[in-house]
Scaffold this active site. Sequence first.
Site, PDB file in Angstrom:
ATOM      1  N   PRO A   2      57.752 -82.839 -18.827  1.00  0.00           N
ATOM      2  CA  PRO A   2      56.692 -81.825 -18.877  1.00  0.00           C
ATOM      3  C   PRO A   2      57.163 -80.556 -19.584  1.00  0.00           C
ATOM      4  O   PRO A   2      58.279 -80.088 -19.374  1.00  0.00           O
ATOM      5  CB  PRO A   2      56.402 -81.559 -17.388  1.00  0.00           C
ATOM      6  CG  PRO A   2      56.793 -82.824 -16.707  1.00  0.00           C
ATOM      7  CD  PRO A   2      57.993 -83.325 -17.456  1.00  0.00           C
ATOM      8  N   GLU A   3      56.295 -80.027 -20.427  1.00  0.00           N
ATOM      9  CA  GLU A   3      56.619 -78.819 -21.178  1.00  0.00           C
ATOM     10  C   GLU A   3      56.002 -77.606 -20.493  1.00  0.00           C
ATOM     11  O   GLU A   3      55.350 -77.726 -19.452  1.00  0.00           O
ATOM     12  CB  GLU A   3      56.161 -78.984 -22.624  1.00  0.00           C
ATOM     13  CG  GLU A   3      56.779 -80.236 -23.252  1.00  0.00           C
ATOM     14  CD  GLU A   3      56.429 -80.449 -24.714  1.00  0.00           C
ATOM     15  OE1 GLU A   3      56.100 -79.476 -25.420  1.00  0.00           O
ATOM     16  OE2 GLU A   3      56.487 -81.613 -25.161  1.00  0.00           O
ATOM     17  N   LYS A  50      60.622 -74.501 -18.601  1.00  0.00           N
ATOM     18  CA  LYS A  50      60.336 -75.840 -18.086  1.00  0.00           C
ATOM     19  C   LYS A  50      60.764 -76.005 -16.633  1.00  0.00           C
ATOM     20  O   LYS A  50      60.774 -77.121 -16.115  1.00  0.00           O
ATOM     21  CB  LYS A  50      61.048 -76.899 -18.934  1.00  0.00           C
ATOM     22  CG  LYS A  50      60.614 -76.926 -20.400  1.00  0.00           C
ATOM     23  CD  LYS A  50      61.404 -77.972 -21.158  1.00  0.00           C
ATOM     24  CE  LYS A  50      61.050 -77.991 -22.636  1.00  0.00           C
ATOM     25  NZ  LYS A  50      61.851 -78.990 -23.387  1.00  0.00           N
ATOM     26  N   ASN A 224      59.131 -81.452 -26.996  1.00  0.00           N
ATOM     27  CA  ASN A 224      59.000 -82.320 -28.161  1.00  0.00           C
ATOM     28  C   ASN A 224      57.562 -82.460 -28.661  1.00  0.00           C
ATOM     29  O   ASN A 224      57.320 -82.560 -29.868  1.00  0.00           O
ATOM     30  CB  ASN A 224      59.570 -83.701 -27.837  1.00  0.00           C
ATOM     31  CG  ASN A 224      59.947 -84.466 -29.088  1.00  0.00           C
ATOM     32  OD1 ASN A 224      60.506 -83.913 -30.014  1.00  0.00           O
ATOM     33  ND2 ASN A 224      59.628 -85.755 -29.118  1.00  0.00           N
ATOM     34  N   ARG A 303      65.657 -86.288 -30.569  1.00  0.00           N
ATOM     35  CA  ARG A 303      64.327 -86.619 -30.073  1.00  0.00           C
ATOM     36  C   ARG A 303      63.513 -87.288 -31.171  1.00  0.00           C
ATOM     37  O   ARG A 303      63.685 -86.995 -32.376  1.00  0.00           O
ATOM     38  CB  ARG A 303      63.587 -85.349 -29.627  1.00  0.00           C
ATOM     39  CG  ARG A 303      64.205 -84.619 -28.461  1.00  0.00           C
ATOM     40  CD  ARG A 303      64.309 -85.492 -27.204  1.00  0.00           C
ATOM     41  NE  ARG A 303      63.016 -85.932 -26.731  1.00  0.00           N
ATOM     42  CZ  ARG A 303      62.300 -85.283 -25.821  1.00  0.00           C
ATOM     43  NH1 ARG A 303      62.742 -84.154 -25.288  1.00  0.00           N
ATOM     44  NH2 ARG A 303      61.153 -85.758 -25.419  1.00  0.00           N
TER      45      ARG A 303
END
Length: 327
Positions: A2-3, A50, A224, A303
């Site tokens: 989760p961002e 985060k 990401n 990523r």
Amino acid sequence: MPEGPSVRKFQLLTSPFVGQVVAKVGGSSRKINVNDLNALRLQDSQVHGKNLYLAFVAAEGPLGPTAEETVLQREAASGASSPAQGGQEQVRAPQTHPQDEELQELQHSRAEPLDAAEGLGNWLRFHFGLFGSIRANEFSRANKANKRGDWKDPIPRLVLHFESGGFLVFYNCRMHWCSSPRADPASDILSVEFHRGRALDALSAPDPVCYTLLDQRYFSGLGNIIKNEILYLAKIHPLTQGSVLALSDLERLLDCAIQFSSAWLHSKLHGKGLHPQIYQKEQCPLGHAVMKGTLGPSGGFKRLTWWCPQCQPAVLSGGGDPSPATE
């Protein structure tokens, strides 16, 4: 994982429980003794980048002001006004436990400085793994069979039942105690104190911009998904070195980061899903074929990255060399 926008929504789920006493605990966490939370009062809830932080105090003691209330008191004393606070909404996310992604998150810890006096204090820090989530007053249910064909509900890492009858459930997260939140609002892309000048200095370094954007020292909360989307919106190739971009290009990329993150949070608070333009897509909105590569610094965290070669053309470095090839 989760961002920033997702974790801010998680914090809104916990806010109604601030001031309440934990009546019963459960969960599978081995990082903390969940029974230590029994009979404690949830004093405060904060989000930084985060990470979610919950403060607990002895139930019989005075509740005392939360950190936010302390700030508001200082502002009131100086004649400043405070913004209105938002409400809460339920979070729904699929629950899986991919081990490879978890190992990558641990490798990325260099960009996530440890909290002061980790292991001590009354603040519990939550760092969510891939598909990590919080639910209020309900448990997550399996929405598909696992690899063995079993329909097993996800196992919570922590469950907090409160005296009011409500409860919070935490999934796929790492927890540890700390003395205070590690907070730097100047690096938080969703904070009114976000420091544009410092972010622009970081972006202008002779490093690929897709590396810099994930550096939580300058872009706390940016992950990401946001990285992929804003690079497409700004029409910048992921491996372009920031030092070869014009200031106007860097400004546009920074604007995209702030605007996209804020819009995503707004959508979440209104129960709307994200509709990415490039992330995990095979074609861009203009119909061009999208490329995918695993990008990251040598020996560092990598990523998956998606980009459109036509909309985001490669830019030569100052020495005339093309951007490095993907893996």
